[in-house]
Design an enzyme around this catalytic site. Structure first.
Site, mmCIF file in Angstrom:
data_model
loop_
_atom_site.group_PDB
_atom_site.id
_atom_site.type_symbol
_atom_site.label_atom_id
_atom_site.label_comp_id
_atom_site.label_asym_id
_atom_site.label_seq_id
_atom_site.Cartn_x
_atom_site.Cartn_y
_atom_site.Cartn_z
ATOM 1 N N ASN A 8 0.852 -1.196 0.000
ATOM 2 C CA ASN A 8 0.000 0.000 0.000
ATOM 3 C C ASN A 8 0.888 1.247 0.000
ATOM 4 O OD1 ASN A 8 -1.959 1.930 0.348
ATOM 5 N ND2 ASN A 8 -2.360 1.431 2.506
ATOM 6 N N LYS A 10 0.041 4.183 -0.397
ATOM 7 C CA LYS A 10 -0.680 5.373 0.119
ATOM 8 C C LYS A 10 -0.489 6.543 -0.842
ATOM 9 C CE LYS A 10 -0.070 3.571 4.749
ATOM 10 N NZ LYS A 10 -0.063 3.828 6.158
ATOM 11 N N HIS A 95 -9.693 0.955 4.803
ATOM 12 C CA HIS A 95 -8.391 1.149 5.453
ATOM 13 C C HIS A 95 -8.560 2.123 6.622
ATOM 14 C CE1 HIS A 95 -4.304 2.533 6.199
ATOM 15 N NE2 HIS A 95 -3.930 1.367 5.718
ATOM 16 N N GLU A 97 -7.001 4.593 7.552
ATOM 17 C CA GLU A 97 -6.882 6.022 7.211
ATOM 18 C C GLU A 97 -8.146 6.520 6.519
ATOM 19 O OE1 GLU A 97 -3.108 5.655 5.273
ATOM 20 O OE2 GLU A 97 -2.188 5.207 7.213
ATOM 21 N N GLU A 165 -5.708 -4.929 10.827
ATOM 22 C CA GLU A 165 -4.684 -3.913 11.084
ATOM 23 C C GLU A 165 -5.063 -3.117 12.325
ATOM 24 O OE1 GLU A 165 -2.497 -2.582 7.381
ATOM 25 O OE2 GLU A 165 -4.459 -1.648 7.214
ATOM 26 N N GLY A 171 2.075 2.336 11.372
ATOM 27 C CA GLY A 171 3.005 3.466 11.463
ATOM 28 C C GLY A 171 3.678 3.533 12.825
ATOM 29 N N SER A 210 3.333 -2.046 10.771
ATOM 30 C CA SER A 210 4.751 -2.000 11.145
ATOM 31 C C SER A 210 5.510 -3.289 10.844
ATOM 32 C CB SER A 210 4.903 -1.600 12.613
ATOM 33 O OG SER A 210 4.301 -0.336 12.807
ATOM 34 N N GLY A 231 2.738 -0.887 4.621
ATOM 35 C CA GLY A 231 2.704 0.529 4.265
ATOM 36 C C GLY A 231 4.096 1.059 3.977
HETATM 37 C C1 PEP Z 1 -0.925 0.464 6.761
HETATM 38 O O1 PEP Z 1 -1.086 1.672 6.735
HETATM 39 O O2 PEP Z 1 -1.814 -0.280 6.377
HETATM 40 C C2 PEP Z 1 0.334 -0.091 7.266
HETATM 41 C C3 PEP Z 1 0.408 -1.371 7.507
HETATM 42 O O3 PEP Z 1 1.351 0.809 7.436
HETATM 43 P P1 PEP Z 1 2.815 0.502 8.061
HETATM 44 O O4 PEP Z 1 3.292 -0.772 7.429
HETATM 45 O O5 PEP Z 1 3.601 1.684 7.670
HETATM 46 O O6 PEP Z 1 2.629 0.380 9.539
#
Ligand code: PEP
Length: 250
Positions: A8, A10, A95, A97, A165, A171, A210, A231
């Site tokens: 992703n 983003k 998602h 966000e 998630e 993040g 993460s 992400g």
């Molecule tokens: C996400 O935003 O779905 C995500 C998993 O981000 P990150 O891997 O940066 O934590």
């Protein structure tokens, strides 16, 4: 079975030139990893040009969000059929966000049903914002799941991919503990089986939050998941390549 990685991106990168470069690295990682199915979700404005230029079979495309309406006065939105026409085979729905920007369980219910009806794989994201000892997060996730699956015909249940998630692990510095993910995976399947039938046993479940090359193996081995939604690491060519090779070697 192949591990799935949803990359992703983003709202990154800033230019199409950079997107092409990142895609080239992603493509190479995909070509050398027989045991990994990579799904790339670039910004919608870059999607078509990347997807039509890709002739291989190891990688597929997802749109990061799409509207449930087929068309009309929805400024700034992209429809599921437009995404399919741009060679997407999946759509990320709900998602964290997007939910943070107002997407509701009701929206995800409609989006999952439309995606299945037009032949896109819905990647339904669920996850609590916080956790407490009392276990309220299970009820929160249950509501997201029940809503997301409400209009899914029983035969199509196994075609929905769940990305669990936990918002607090997105993040963040580190992912959720793999044992806790295992517990959540059991909960997710049980929730769907209890409410919508045995198709829930065959759901694919991804973990997101993460993940990087240092923790992906542990999550895949002990988290009871079929893959990962990534992400930050997905927009760093070197880190993403390293992550894919860890998964390929499992
Ligand atoms: C996400 O935003 O779905 C995500 C998993 O981000 P990150 O891997 O940066 O934590």
């Amino acid at each position: 079975m192949k591990s799935i990685v949803v990359a992703n991106w983003k709202m990154n990168p800033a230019t199409f030139k950079e997107a092409k470069k990142l895609f080239e690295a992603t493509r190479k990682a995909a070509e050398s990893a027989k045991n990994v199915a990579i799904v790339v979700a670039p910004p919608a404005i870059f999607l078509r040009e990347l997807s039509v230029g890709y002739k291989g079979k190891r990688l597929s495309f997802a749109v990061q969000n799409a509207h449930y309406e087929a068309g009309g006065a929805f400024t700034g939105e992209v429809s599921m059929s437009e995404a399919r026409d741009a060679k997407c085979s999946s759509v990320i729905i709900g998602h964290a966000e997007r939910r943070g920007m107002g997407e509701s369980n009701e929206d995800t219910r409609k989006k999952v049903a439309v995606a299945l009806a037009i032949g896109l794989t819905p990647v339904l994201c669920v996850g609590e914002r916080t956790r407490s000892q009392s276990g309220e997060h299970f009820e929160f996730v249950r509501e997201q799941l029940v809503a997301g699956f409400a209009d899914v015909p029983p035969a199509k249940i196994p075609r929905v991919v769940i990305a669990y998630e936990p918002v607090w692990a997105i993040g963040a510095e580190r992912p959720m503990n793999a044992r806790d993910m295992h517990e959540m995976a059991i909960f997710i399947r049980k929730t769907i089986v209890d409410r919508y039938g045995q198709g829930g046993m065959n759901l694919k479940i991804l973990y997101g939050g993460s993940i990087d090359e240092s923790n992906a193996g542990e999550m895949m081995r002990n988290g009871d998941v079929n893959g990962l939604l990534v992400g930050r690491v997905s927009t760093d060519a070197a880190k993403f390549t390293a992550l894919v090779s860890v998964l390929d070697a499992l």
